[in-house]
Design a protein around this motif. Sequence first.
Motif, PDB file in Angstrom:
ATOM      1  N   GLN A  38       0.816  -1.215   0.000  1.00  0.00           N
ATOM      2  CA  GLN A  38       0.000   0.000   0.000  1.00  0.00           C
ATOM      3  C   GLN A  38       0.851   1.268   0.000  1.00  0.00           C
ATOM      4  O   GLN A  38       0.471   2.283  -0.582  1.00  0.00           O
ATOM      5  CB  GLN A  38      -0.942   0.018   1.213  1.00  0.00           C
ATOM      6  CG  GLN A  38      -1.962  -1.095   1.228  1.00  0.00           C
ATOM      7  CD  GLN A  38      -2.877  -1.038   0.022  1.00  0.00           C
ATOM      8  OE1 GLN A  38      -3.456  -0.003  -0.301  1.00  0.00           O
ATOM      9  NE2 GLN A  38      -2.983  -2.154  -0.676  1.00  0.00           N
ATOM     10  N   PHE A  39       2.021   1.209   0.678  1.00  0.00           N
ATOM     11  CA  PHE A  39       2.819   2.421   0.868  1.00  0.00           C
ATOM     12  C   PHE A  39       4.295   2.290   0.507  1.00  0.00           C
ATOM     13  O   PHE A  39       5.028   3.270   0.574  1.00  0.00           O
ATOM     14  CB  PHE A  39       2.694   2.888   2.324  1.00  0.00           C
ATOM     15  CG  PHE A  39       1.265   3.135   2.711  1.00  0.00           C
ATOM     16  CD1 PHE A  39       0.571   4.229   2.226  1.00  0.00           C
ATOM     17  CD2 PHE A  39       0.585   2.237   3.524  1.00  0.00           C
ATOM     18  CE1 PHE A  39      -0.752   4.445   2.549  1.00  0.00           C
ATOM     19  CE2 PHE A  39      -0.744   2.445   3.868  1.00  0.00           C
ATOM     20  CZ  PHE A  39      -1.416   3.548   3.373  1.00  0.00           C
ATOM     21  N   HIS A 135       5.856  10.242   6.148  1.00  0.00           N
ATOM     22  CA  HIS A 135       4.895   9.190   5.807  1.00  0.00           C
ATOM     23  C   HIS A 135       3.774   9.773   4.971  1.00  0.00           C
ATOM     24  O   HIS A 135       3.465  10.966   5.053  1.00  0.00           O
ATOM     25  CB  HIS A 135       4.328   8.511   7.070  1.00  0.00           C
ATOM     26  CG  HIS A 135       3.506   9.421   7.920  1.00  0.00           C
ATOM     27  ND1 HIS A 135       2.152   9.581   7.736  1.00  0.00           N
ATOM     28  CD2 HIS A 135       3.843  10.226   8.952  1.00  0.00           C
ATOM     29  CE1 HIS A 135       1.695  10.444   8.631  1.00  0.00           C
ATOM     30  NE2 HIS A 135       2.694  10.858   9.370  1.00  0.00           N
ATOM     31  N   ASP A 136       3.192   8.930   4.145  1.00  0.00           N
ATOM     32  CA  ASP A 136       2.068   9.375   3.340  1.00  0.00           C
ATOM     33  C   ASP A 136       0.881   9.649   4.256  1.00  0.00           C
ATOM     34  O   ASP A 136       0.659   8.944   5.247  1.00  0.00           O
ATOM     35  CB  ASP A 136       1.689   8.312   2.304  1.00  0.00           C
ATOM     36  CG  ASP A 136       0.692   8.849   1.310  1.00  0.00           C
ATOM     37  OD1 ASP A 136       1.128   9.419   0.292  1.00  0.00           O
ATOM     38  OD2 ASP A 136      -0.527   8.710   1.548  1.00  0.00           O
ATOM     39  N   GLU A 137       0.118  10.669   3.919  1.00  0.00           N
ATOM     40  CA  GLU A 137      -1.048  11.050   4.720  1.00  0.00           C
ATOM     41  C   GLU A 137      -2.025   9.882   4.904  1.00  0.00           C
ATOM     42  O   GLU A 137      -2.649   9.749   5.950  1.00  0.00           O
ATOM     43  CB  GLU A 137      -1.754  12.230   4.049  1.00  0.00           C
ATOM     44  CG  GLU A 137      -2.951  12.755   4.799  1.00  0.00           C
ATOM     45  CD  GLU A 137      -3.570  13.955   4.103  1.00  0.00           C
ATOM     46  OE1 GLU A 137      -4.071  14.834   4.816  1.00  0.00           O
ATOM     47  OE2 GLU A 137      -3.558  14.008   2.853  1.00  0.00           O
ATOM     48  N   ALA A 138      -2.131   9.022   3.916  1.00  0.00           N
ATOM     49  CA  ALA A 138      -3.055   7.884   3.994  1.00  0.00           C
ATOM     50  C   ALA A 138      -2.528   6.753   4.876  1.00  0.00           C
ATOM     51  O   ALA A 138      -3.289   5.871   5.262  1.00  0.00           O
ATOM     52  CB  ALA A 138      -3.347   7.349   2.590  1.00  0.00           C
ATOM     53  N   ASN A 139      -1.256   6.777   5.216  1.00  0.00           N
ATOM     54  CA  ASN A 139      -0.660   5.728   6.033  1.00  0.00           C
ATOM     55  C   ASN A 139      -0.887   6.054   7.508  1.00  0.00           C
ATOM     56  O   ASN A 139      -0.004   6.543   8.206  1.00  0.00           O
ATOM     57  CB  ASN A 139       0.828   5.565   5.717  1.00  0.00           C
ATOM     58  CG  ASN A 139       1.418   4.337   6.343  1.00  0.00           C
ATOM     59  OD1 ASN A 139       0.871   3.770   7.285  1.00  0.00           O
ATOM     60  ND2 ASN A 139       2.559   3.917   5.828  1.00  0.00           N
ATOM     61  N   ARG A 156       4.165  19.555   5.152  1.00  0.00           N
ATOM     62  CA  ARG A 156       3.522  18.629   4.213  1.00  0.00           C
ATOM     63  C   ARG A 156       4.075  18.927   2.837  1.00  0.00           C
ATOM     64  O   ARG A 156       4.335  20.081   2.503  1.00  0.00           O
ATOM     65  CB  ARG A 156       2.003  18.796   4.212  1.00  0.00           C
ATOM     66  CG  ARG A 156       1.369  18.285   5.485  1.00  0.00           C
ATOM     67  CD  ARG A 156      -0.137  18.497   5.493  1.00  0.00           C
ATOM     68  NE  ARG A 156      -0.658  17.983   6.751  1.00  0.00           N
ATOM     69  CZ  ARG A 156      -1.592  17.061   6.851  1.00  0.00           C
ATOM     70  NH1 ARG A 156      -2.164  16.575   5.769  1.00  0.00           N
ATOM     71  NH2 ARG A 156      -1.997  16.641   8.028  1.00  0.00           N
ATOM     72  N   GLU A 157       4.251  17.860   2.058  1.00  0.00           N
ATOM     73  CA  GLU A 157       4.750  18.013   0.697  1.00  0.00           C
ATOM     74  C   GLU A 157       3.863  17.200  -0.245  1.00  0.00           C
ATOM     75  O   GLU A 157       3.443  16.098   0.085  1.00  0.00           O
ATOM     76  CB  GLU A 157       6.177  17.475   0.580  1.00  0.00           C
ATOM     77  CG  GLU A 157       7.193  18.199   1.416  1.00  0.00           C
ATOM     78  CD  GLU A 157       8.575  17.546   1.377  1.00  0.00           C
ATOM     79  OE1 GLU A 157       9.508  18.203   1.850  1.00  0.00           O
ATOM     80  OE2 GLU A 157       8.714  16.400   0.893  1.00  0.00           O
ATOM     81  N   VAL A 158       3.617  17.764  -1.413  1.00  0.00           N
ATOM     82  CA  VAL A 158       2.883  17.037  -2.449  1.00  0.00           C
ATOM     83  C   VAL A 158       3.922  16.365  -3.350  1.00  0.00           C
ATOM     84  O   VAL A 158       4.949  16.963  -3.682  1.00  0.00           O
ATOM     85  CB  VAL A 158       1.998  17.996  -3.270  1.00  0.00           C
ATOM     86  CG1 VAL A 158       1.307  17.264  -4.406  1.00  0.00           C
ATOM     87  CG2 VAL A 158       0.971  18.662  -2.363  1.00  0.00           C
ATOM     88  N   ARG A 159       3.679  15.118  -3.690  1.00  0.00           N
ATOM     89  CA  ARG A 159       4.606  14.363  -4.521  1.00  0.00           C
ATOM     90  C   ARG A 159       3.828  13.370  -5.372  1.00  0.00           C
ATOM     91  O   ARG A 159       2.649  13.163  -5.169  1.00  0.00           O
ATOM     92  CB  ARG A 159       5.647  13.641  -3.685  1.00  0.00           C
ATOM     93  CG  ARG A 159       5.012  12.698  -2.702  1.00  0.00           C
ATOM     94  CD  ARG A 159       5.990  11.754  -2.063  1.00  0.00           C
ATOM     95  NE  ARG A 159       5.353  10.994  -1.029  1.00  0.00           N
ATOM     96  CZ  ARG A 159       4.410  10.085  -1.198  1.00  0.00           C
ATOM     97  NH1 ARG A 159       3.962   9.803  -2.383  1.00  0.00           N
ATOM     98  NH2 ARG A 159       3.886   9.440  -0.190  1.00  0.00           N
ATOM     99  N   ASP A 160       4.517  12.743  -6.295  1.00  0.00           N
ATOM    100  CA  ASP A 160       3.896  11.722  -7.136  1.00  0.00           C
ATOM    101  C   ASP A 160       3.580  10.482  -6.307  1.00  0.00           C
ATOM    102  O   ASP A 160       4.353  10.094  -5.431  1.00  0.00           O
ATOM    103  CB  ASP A 160       4.822  11.325  -8.289  1.00  0.00           C
ATOM    104  CG  ASP A 160       5.003  12.441  -9.305  1.00  0.00           C
ATOM    105  OD1 ASP A 160       4.119  13.323  -9.389  1.00  0.00           O
ATOM    106  OD2 ASP A 160       6.033  12.435 -10.008  1.00  0.00           O
ATOM    107  N   VAL A 161       2.458   9.864  -6.599  1.00  0.00           N
ATOM    108  CA  VAL A 161       2.072   8.613  -5.952  1.00  0.00           C
ATOM    109  C   VAL A 161       2.938   7.496  -6.523  1.00  0.00           C
ATOM    110  O   VAL A 161       3.088   7.383  -7.735  1.00  0.00           O
ATOM    111  CB  VAL A 161       0.565   8.326  -6.184  1.00  0.00           C
ATOM    112  CG1 VAL A 161       0.197   6.931  -5.740  1.00  0.00           C
ATOM    113  CG2 VAL A 161      -0.274   9.382  -5.479  1.00  0.00           C
ATOM    114  N   GLU A 162       3.515   6.678  -5.642  1.00  0.00           N
ATOM    115  CA  GLU A 162       4.387   5.584  -6.068  1.00  0.00           C
ATOM    116  C   GLU A 162       3.840   4.204  -5.702  1.00  0.00           C
ATOM    117  O   GLU A 162       4.292   3.203  -6.240  1.00  0.00           O
ATOM    118  CB  GLU A 162       5.773   5.749  -5.458  1.00  0.00           C
ATOM    119  CG  GLU A 162       6.500   6.994  -5.915  1.00  0.00           C
ATOM    120  CD  GLU A 162       7.856   7.156  -5.267  1.00  0.00           C
ATOM    121  OE1 GLU A 162       8.244   6.298  -4.449  1.00  0.00           O
ATOM    122  OE2 GLU A 162       8.530   8.143  -5.572  1.00  0.00           O
TER     123      GLU A 162
END
Length: 185
Positions: A38-39, A135-139, A156-162
């Motif tokens: 997932q992450f 960590h990703d916000e969804a984690n 907070r930083e915006v980045r590409d989903v991996e």
Amino acid sequence: MEPPEMINAGELVLKRWEPEWAPAATDAVRDSLPELRQFLPWATDGYGLEESRDYIARSQAGWADGTQYNYAIFTTVGELAGSIGLMTRMGPGVLEIGYWTSTPFAGRGYMTTAVRALSRVALTLPGIERVAIKHDEANKASGAVAVKAGFEEVAREVRDVEAEGESGTTIIRELRRPGLSADRD
């Protein structure tokens, strides 16, 4: 600057990764793929012994060149519960902690214990003023570990989903050396 090769953390022991643990690492990752994928982009169905050996070799090289200090997390009876490490990639004065838990050991407070122990060690190292967790916000599980270990959100930083469960927003949390003010960078 070099942390100890072994850290006792009560019911856990953090040990510098060794090549002979590659089969246990492979089993732990494969048993935890539904959660890890997932992450963590590297957690795929193709993950096998060769990937574990490569990770451990890179961990040993990183330790030797001072860029990363990765540990296997063991219970006191010798079960591999996960992995945790310190990385220098955020620049001088800060070490980033990364971690993953093997699914059978999730929800027991082990990772919070490991993060607290590693943070204490990191903040005693020369020149280290902060320890960070990204960590990703969804984690939510990773975020809960950071909060329970005393880390506070700083950015907070915006980045590409991996990875498939990611939101694309990274939360950065920090723990500072005692006595260091938050506005000093």
